[in-house]
Design an enzyme around this catalytic site. Structure first.
Site, PDB file in Angstrom:
ATOM      1  CG  HIS A   6      -4.071   9.446   0.445  1.00 23.29           C
ATOM      2  ND1 HIS A   6      -4.848  10.338   0.742  1.00 23.29           N
ATOM      3  CD2 HIS A   6      -4.292   8.440  -0.200  1.00 23.29           C
ATOM      4  CE1 HIS A   6      -5.291  10.143   1.118  1.00 23.29           C
ATOM      5  NE2 HIS A   6      -5.150   8.848   0.891  1.00 23.29           N
ATOM      6  CG  ASP A  32      -3.575   6.940  -3.537  1.00 28.36           C
ATOM      7  OD1 ASP A  32      -4.700   6.186  -3.108  1.00 28.36           O
ATOM      8  OD2 ASP A  32      -2.359   6.688  -2.092  1.00 28.36           O
ATOM      9  CD  GLU A  39      -3.043   1.695  -3.432  1.00 30.60           C
ATOM     10  OE1 GLU A  39      -3.985   2.988  -3.043  1.00 30.60           O
ATOM     11  OE2 GLU A  39      -1.585   2.656  -2.577  1.00 30.60           O
ATOM     12  CG  HIS A  90      -1.995   1.479   1.360  1.00 31.48           C
ATOM     13  ND1 HIS A  90      -1.661   1.444   2.217  1.00 31.48           N
ATOM     14  CD2 HIS A  90      -2.538   1.100   0.506  1.00 31.48           C
ATOM     15  CE1 HIS A  90      -2.740   2.958   2.327  1.00 31.48           C
ATOM     16  NE2 HIS A  90      -3.961   2.312   1.805  1.00 31.48           N
TER      17      HIS A  90
END
Length: 235
Positions: A50, A37, A35, A8
């Site tokens: 993010h 953003d 992962e 993450h």
């Protein structure tokens, strides 16, 4: 089968999130995927940030969508967790790392944002030039639907944290519940992408429910907990 471990924002428990160092460590720790953003800069570049602003994750201040890539590159995104100086990470740079390592890439488009559907269009266009095993995610059903229309071959994940829909819409291939939501819905979770799972009890729950992808801030530690949960008890 045990869930695949998805780092993450990279190995973000140990390195500043969304930095190349965080993703390199995640790959070294054996993560099955990473992962990120993404947000769109004022001059049309997808960057891995993010928050709406860079205030929390850099030594600067400002709104990502109001800044150019050159302006973002003037700031250090490695200041947290005692990290080495690091520039803002572009999705192009992350795609190159993922292509070399062979892990999966999960890309979350953030909403609401200034440029609305331009984020999904930019992502779909960028992915056409890269051979990377990618899944697209968003909390916005409109964003997932829009991206699926643009890139139907790319699997999609509809993220949710407040309630679990009775059925997934046709444009979403996987459910994406938060781990707290998973706890409130006994019997659900098989085949899902679950975020963000770091506690041993939560990891064990994901194994029990048949979660397919487990997003974690610390891939190495979570791998150890997984191994303990999957090892038969000794007499």
């Amino acid at each position: 089968m045990p869930p695949e471990l998805i780092a993450h924002r990279g190995a973000s428990a140990l390195r500043p999130e969304h930095t190349l160092a965080a993703y390199e460590l995640a790959v070294a720790q054996g993560a099955d995927g990473v992962e990120c953003d993404v947000r769109l800069t004022r001059d049309g570049h997808l960057v891995c940030v993010h928050d709406r602003t860079i205030d929390r994750t850099s030594d600067g201040r400002g709104v990502v969508s109001a800044m150019t890539l050159d302006e973002l590159r003037r700031h250090d995104f490695g200041v947290r967790l005692g990290g080495e100086p690091a520039p803002v990470l572009t999705l192009v740079d992350l795609l190159e790392l993922v292509a070399d390592s062979g892990v999966r890439l999960f890309v979350e488009t953030k909403h609401p944002v200034r440029y609305r559907g331009e984020v999904e269009r930019a992502l779909a266009e960028l992915l056409t030039g890269h051979r990377v095993d990618t899944l697209m995610m968003s909390f916005s059903p409109a964003a997932v639907r829009r991206f699926k229309a643009l890139a139907p071959a790319v699997p999609t994940v509809l993220l949710f944290g407040r309630y679990w829909p009775q059925r997934l819409p046709s444009f979403a291939d996987l459910a994406g519940p938060g781990v707290e939501l998973l706890k409130r819905h006994p019997g659900r979770g098989a085949g899902a992408y679950c975020w963000t799972v770091d506690e041993p009890a939560d990891i064990a729950l994901c194994v029990e429910r048949g979660v397919r992808f487990l997003a974690t801030d610390n891939p190495a530690q979570t791998r150890g907990v997984l191994a303990a949960n999957l090892t038969p008890d000794q007499p």
